[in-house]
Design an enzyme around this catalytic site. Structure first.
Site, PDB file in Angstrom:
ATOM      1  N   ASP A  66      58.612  27.600 147.960  1.00  0.00           N
ATOM      2  CA  ASP A  66      58.766  26.282 148.576  1.00  0.00           C
ATOM      3  C   ASP A  66      57.437  25.713 149.056  1.00  0.00           C
ATOM      4  O   ASP A  66      57.307  24.500 149.230  1.00  0.00           O
ATOM      5  CB  ASP A  66      59.747  26.373 149.754  1.00  0.00           C
ATOM      6  CG  ASP A  66      60.084  25.017 150.341  1.00  0.00           C
ATOM      7  OD1 ASP A  66      60.532  24.147 149.591  1.00  0.00           O
ATOM      8  OD2 ASP A  66      59.876  24.833 151.557  1.00  0.00           O
ATOM      9  N   LEU A  82      63.872  17.256 152.617  1.00  0.00           N
ATOM     10  CA  LEU A  82      63.222  16.026 152.143  1.00  0.00           C
ATOM     11  C   LEU A  82      61.818  16.270 151.614  1.00  0.00           C
ATOM     12  O   LEU A  82      61.111  15.317 151.294  1.00  0.00           O
ATOM     13  CB  LEU A  82      63.156  15.012 153.298  1.00  0.00           C
ATOM     14  CG  LEU A  82      64.502  14.520 153.828  1.00  0.00           C
ATOM     15  CD1 LEU A  82      64.294  13.621 155.035  1.00  0.00           C
ATOM     16  CD2 LEU A  82      65.280  13.777 152.747  1.00  0.00           C
ATOM     17  N   ARG A  83      61.426  17.540 151.516  1.00  0.00           N
ATOM     18  CA  ARG A  83      60.081  17.825 151.027  1.00  0.00           C
ATOM     19  C   ARG A  83      59.908  17.353 149.584  1.00  0.00           C
ATOM     20  O   ARG A  83      58.833  16.921 149.179  1.00  0.00           O
ATOM     21  CB  ARG A  83      59.785  19.317 151.143  1.00  0.00           C
ATOM     22  CG  ARG A  83      58.345  19.677 150.759  1.00  0.00           C
ATOM     23  CD  ARG A  83      58.025  21.110 151.096  1.00  0.00           C
ATOM     24  NE  ARG A  83      57.957  21.309 152.536  1.00  0.00           N
ATOM     25  CZ  ARG A  83      57.917  22.489 153.134  1.00  0.00           C
ATOM     26  NH1 ARG A  83      57.981  23.585 152.407  1.00  0.00           N
ATOM     27  NH2 ARG A  83      57.849  22.583 154.447  1.00  0.00           N
ATOM     28  N   GLY A  84      60.984  17.432 148.804  1.00  0.00           N
ATOM     29  CA  GLY A  84      60.913  16.993 147.413  1.00  0.00           C
ATOM     30  C   GLY A  84      60.510  15.535 147.292  1.00  0.00           C
ATOM     31  O   GLY A  84      59.616  15.174 146.515  1.00  0.00           O
TER      32      GLY A  84
END
Length: 340
Positions: free
Chosen positions: A196, A277-279
């Site tokens: 990640d 919401l990192r994507g």
């Protein structure tokens, strides 16, 4: 030091080259994970990156590569002793190798035993994390990295700071770097927490086109016969890519990100079911970096699509009912979103 194979001379592998270039323009996209078969140029590309990148300003005499333009981030060691406005110098952007068998002391730093024994002084000897600050930390066969080093990297990557408390030493210094890892998926998978942390995940494969294979062999043979001559022949193209990266860094903060592009990014991530919401954040940053590389003033949905596979394929949940790979799932969702 023997000449390294030029970045611009690598044949094909466009996704890998784009991913490394995007991370060079905007380090905030996070690291780059390069997974693929043996002998596909993974290590060659990463090591070539070191000679391609421009220089960076540092505080003169600082062993932690502190940025003189950011007084609040100065380490307080050599930087704090200068007083007033520190003297500056320029060094190449570091690309530091982290060997799989490295000890924790070598990675984080430790007491300088030579100084301790000869002078009776406690002096900190910086480790690989200090050398990599503001640069790149490269781990070959990252999927084989020992768990205790993975935990250490996760802590530093999250905080941007390396803290060492041992042998009577208490040292902290900034440690912000772009993590670059390469590996062969047949030799094992990464822990989800480390996976990640990579902003981009690119795939490399053996070229299937006959002309590409012939060109790879031809260039490699020419390089091995006359390294200096081969490198000299590619100097112009190397300089052109370097200028492109420098210009893109300067333009990056000026690139507009329309609401429609942000909405499309959210739609894609929602359709893929990515966690958190990192994507979306990395997808937008990568699209902005590509726009800057192309000299555009506004990021578009086309820029978004170009970086979506490398940004999202490693963020998908496993679906036992879907036997297709992550790349196919991303492309399928992109086709649906862009057809709507």
């Amino acid at each position: 030091m023997a000449p390294l194979y030029p970045f611009s001379a690598i044949v094909g592998q466009s996704e890998m080259l784009l991913g490394l270039t995007v991370a060079s323009v905007d380090p905030s996209v996070g690291g780059v994970l390069i997974f693929g078969e043996r002998g596909t140029g993974k290590s060659t590309a990463i090591r070539a990156l070191a000679h391609l990148l421009p220089t960076m300003k540092v505080v003169d005499g600082c062993r932690f590569n502190c940025d003189p333009a950011k007084p609040a981030d100065l380490c307080g060691h050599a930087c704090g002793k200068q007083g007033g406005r520190p003297k500056t110098g320029e060094i190449p952007i570091p690309v530091v190798d982290l060997p799989l068998g490295a000890t924790e002391d070598r990675v984080v730093g430790a007491l300088d035993l030579e100084v301790a024994l000869s002078r009776g002084e406690k002096r900190f000897e910086p480790g690989l994390l200090a050398r990599a600050h503001r640069g790149f930390l490269y781990i070959d066969e990252v999927n084989l990295l020992e768990d205790h080093l993975v935990d250490l990297l996760l802590d530093v990557a999250a905080s941007g700071e390396n803290v060492v408390e041992r042998e009577g030493l208490s040292v902290r210094h900034p440690a912000r770097f772009v993590l670059v890892g390469s590996g062969n998926p047949e030799e094992g998978e990464l822990r989800p927490q480390l996976l990640d942390r990579f902003g981009l995940s690119v795939e490399v494969t053996t070229p299937k086109d006959l002309k590409d294979r012939v060109e790879v062999v031809r260039r490699r043979e020419a390089f091995e016969r006359d390294r200096d001559g081969f490198v000299a022949a590619w100097t112009g193209k190397e300089a052109a890519i370097r200028r492109k990266i420098v210009r893109a860094r300067r333009l990056l903060s000026q690139i507009e990100m329309p609401d429609g592009v942000v909405q499309r990014a959210a739609e894609i991530c929602l359709a893929l079911g990515t966690d958190g919401l990192r994507g979306e954040l990395i997808l937008i940053r990568a699209a902005r970096a590509v726009a800057a590389l192309e000299g555009a003033k506004v990021a578009s949905v086309d820029h978004l699509r170009r970086v979506a596979p490398m940004t999202l394929r490693h963020r998908l949940r496993r679906d036992p009912l879907d036997d297709v790979g992550a790349s196919v799932r991303v492309e399928r969702v992109l086709d649906e979103c862009y057809a709507a």
